[in-house]
Design an enzyme around this catalytic site. Sequence first.
Site, PDB file in Angstrom:
ATOM      1  NE  ARG A 117      -5.125   5.614  -4.591  1.00 39.18           N
ATOM      2  CZ  ARG A 117      -5.890   6.657  -4.829  1.00 39.18           C
ATOM      3  NH1 ARG A 117      -5.933   7.212  -6.038  1.00 39.18           N
ATOM      4  NH2 ARG A 117      -6.624   7.181  -3.877  1.00 39.18           N
ATOM      5  CB  CYS A 149      -9.851 -10.329 -19.011  1.00 35.04           C
ATOM      6  SG  CYS A 149     -10.688 -11.011 -20.395  1.00 35.04           S
ATOM      7  CD  GLU A 150     -11.864  -8.555 -13.817  1.00 33.20           C
ATOM      8  OE1 GLU A 150     -13.009  -8.179 -13.467  1.00 33.20           O
ATOM      9  OE2 GLU A 150     -11.426  -9.698 -13.625  1.00 33.20           O
ATOM     10  CD  GLU A 173       3.168   6.715  11.153  1.00 34.69           C
ATOM     11  OE1 GLU A 173       2.138   6.219  10.635  1.00 34.69           O
ATOM     12  OE2 GLU A 173       3.754   6.177  12.084  1.00 34.69           O
ATOM     13  N   PRO A 174       3.208  11.020   6.658  1.00 26.52           N
ATOM     14  CG  PRO A 174       4.208  12.913   5.719  1.00 26.52           C
ATOM     15  CD  PRO A 174       4.122  12.123   6.995  1.00 26.52           C
ATOM     16  NE  ARG A 210      -3.464   9.483  -0.114  1.00 24.37           N
ATOM     17  CZ  ARG A 210      -4.064   8.394  -0.564  1.00 24.37           C
ATOM     18  NH1 ARG A 210      -4.389   8.302  -1.820  1.00 24.37           N
ATOM     19  NH2 ARG A 210      -4.378   7.402   0.250  1.00 24.37           N
ATOM     20  CE1 TYR A 237      -8.581   1.905  -0.948  1.00 32.69           C
ATOM     21  CE2 TYR A 237      -6.880   2.760  -2.391  1.00 32.69           C
ATOM     22  CZ  TYR A 237      -7.252   2.013  -1.293  1.00 32.69           C
ATOM     23  OH  TYR A 237      -6.290   1.404  -0.549  1.00 32.69           O
ATOM     24  CE1 TYR A 275      -0.483   3.562   0.444  1.00 34.76           C
ATOM     25  CE2 TYR A 275      -1.131   5.816  -0.068  1.00 34.76           C
ATOM     26  CZ  TYR A 275      -0.633   4.887   0.819  1.00 34.76           C
ATOM     27  OH  TYR A 275      -0.295   5.277   2.091  1.00 34.76           O
TER      28      TYR A 275
HETATM   29  C1  PLP Z   1      -0.239   3.716  10.012  1.00 32.99           C
HETATM   30  C2  PLP Z   1      -0.187   4.478   8.752  1.00 32.99           C
HETATM   31  N1  PLP Z   1       0.606   5.568   8.687  1.00 32.99           N
HETATM   32  C3  PLP Z   1       0.696   6.303   7.563  1.00 32.99           C
HETATM   33  C4  PLP Z   1      -0.043   5.988   6.452  1.00 32.99           C
HETATM   34  C5  PLP Z   1       0.094   6.840   5.225  1.00 32.99           C
HETATM   35  O1  PLP Z   1      -1.093   7.362   4.789  1.00 32.99           O
HETATM   36  P1  PLP Z   1      -1.095   8.390   3.565  1.00 32.99           P
HETATM   37  O2  PLP Z   1      -0.300   7.768   2.479  1.00 32.99           O
HETATM   38  O3  PLP Z   1      -2.520   8.509   3.211  1.00 32.99           O
HETATM   39  O4  PLP Z   1      -0.481   9.645   4.069  1.00 32.99           O
HETATM   40  C6  PLP Z   1      -0.899   4.867   6.488  1.00 32.99           C
HETATM   41  C7  PLP Z   1      -1.723   4.552   5.318  1.00 32.99           C
HETATM   42  O5  PLP Z   1      -2.690   3.869   5.334  1.00 32.99           O
HETATM   43  C8  PLP Z   1      -0.958   4.083   7.665  1.00 32.99           C
HETATM   44  O6  PLP Z   1      -1.742   3.012   7.740  1.00 32.99           O
END
Ligand code: PLP
Length: 473
Positions: free
Chosen positions: A370, A401-402, A330-331, A333, A374, A431
């Site tokens: 981010r 304002c930070e 599940e990419p 990013r 992070y 993100y």
């Molecule tokens: C369950 C799950 N799948 C996939 C992703 C996607 O992660 P990334 O965008 O780092 O590939 C996330 C991100 O936190 C997630 O929580």
Amino acid sequence: MSRVAHPAGPRHGDVLPADHPPAAPDDLNALPEGIWPRGARRSGGALTLGGLDVRDLAAEFGTPLYVCDEADVRSRCHDYLEAFGPDDRVFYAAKAFCSRAVLRWVSEEGLGVDVCTGGELEVALSAGVPPEQITLHGNNKAPDELSRAVTAGVGHIVADSFEEIARLAYLTDSFPAGPPPGPPGATTRPNVLVRVTTGVEAHTHEFMATAHDDQKFGFSLASGAADEAVRRVIACPGLSFAGLHSHIGSQIFDTAGFEVAAHRVVSLAVRIRDEHGIEIAELDLGGGFGIAYTDEDDPPEVKELAQSLRAIVDGQCRAAGLTRPRLTVEPGRGIVGPSTVSLYTVGTIKNVDGLRTYVSVDGGMSDNIRTALYDAEYVCALASRASAAPPMLSRVVGRHCESGDIVVRHAYLPDDLAPGDLLAVPATGAYCRSLASNYNHVSRPAVVAVGAGAARAIVRRETLDDLLRLDVG
Ligand SMILES: Cc1ncc(COP(=O)(O)O)c(C=O)c1O
């Protein structure tokens, strides 16, 4: 104006803050491959994206602006699909950036979509993503979200708590019992994956690690909760137990964590076979594949990553005497991150003697949290023109304002930078818009898709009217 110029990075004797900046790049006008969208170029000095001059984009759509290169997104979908092959599946994690246009592109390219809220689910359904190509996960799905997912016939629901299993059991109480369904989507009985917390400490930022024991996601393997969750799903006649899900974290560069996670998940799969006589059909290893934000980042090629993940799963299953389940990744990013560039207009430029130059832009932590959240590192470049001026150590900051409102912590910009210049920050496709806020009542920027010499807004800019409409007095 006296500016801090660092032709070769920080000089001995400069008073520098504790967080030492990297050395200045050789060429401030360069667009290093891997960080910028594949179609990014300079033409007559100005940055072009998808063949379009960013000055024209800024004039038409305003700044700050997210510019998303459609061909880049599609090409990365293609890379993932080709790398994982026809037996395994690639789902785009919509949380990275969820808009109908992007979900349509990824779906057209052959990816499924994973969503983690009812809102993301509605966007996916309204984009025309086939329900059976949607997975719903999330650690606290409301009963109405589960109900919508079940009635829409989503392909998989990832169970994350005992309450959720009970809710799903209640929702599907009246569904006909019987043998497990055929292909996903062929029945209204939801296919359920059990999310497993594998105890893996992913080497990433604390807030991006999701598989160590002390956190909110999933069922712990160590405590036996995961085994119990599987028992309860299998015991529900209205549910079809499909397999296991694990997501160890985000922005991960090496496969060691996946190897440990896969090993532990496969051990659970063996126990499931021994206890219930069922071999899992699906193994979802989540996302988290890192991308390059700066020159320091060296993520593996998708092909290498896929080869190594597939080999890990093959090897673990073979060793355990288990039929290899279908693998899903599940990419998020990795699909949209590198496709997008944030464009800003330079406002004030303030030199803090002996330290650095603060370059304020017309966006900030409301369009890119981010850096603050992070400690993310970005690069940036002067986009409206090229410059041969010497590098100036800068910090690109927003208008909020930070004091933590930082977009690029260490930036080298040409020392002839002036108000009105355009700055471009690459790799902001994931993100950034999805985590954007209205902090300080700043409206969220538009997202413009570029491709084939044309640009169109796929998410329009918020207006002050939008903000006032919600304030009902
Ligand atoms: C369950 C799950 N799948 C996939 C992703 C996607 O992660 P990334 O965008 O780092 O590939 C996330 C991100 O936190 C997630 O929580």
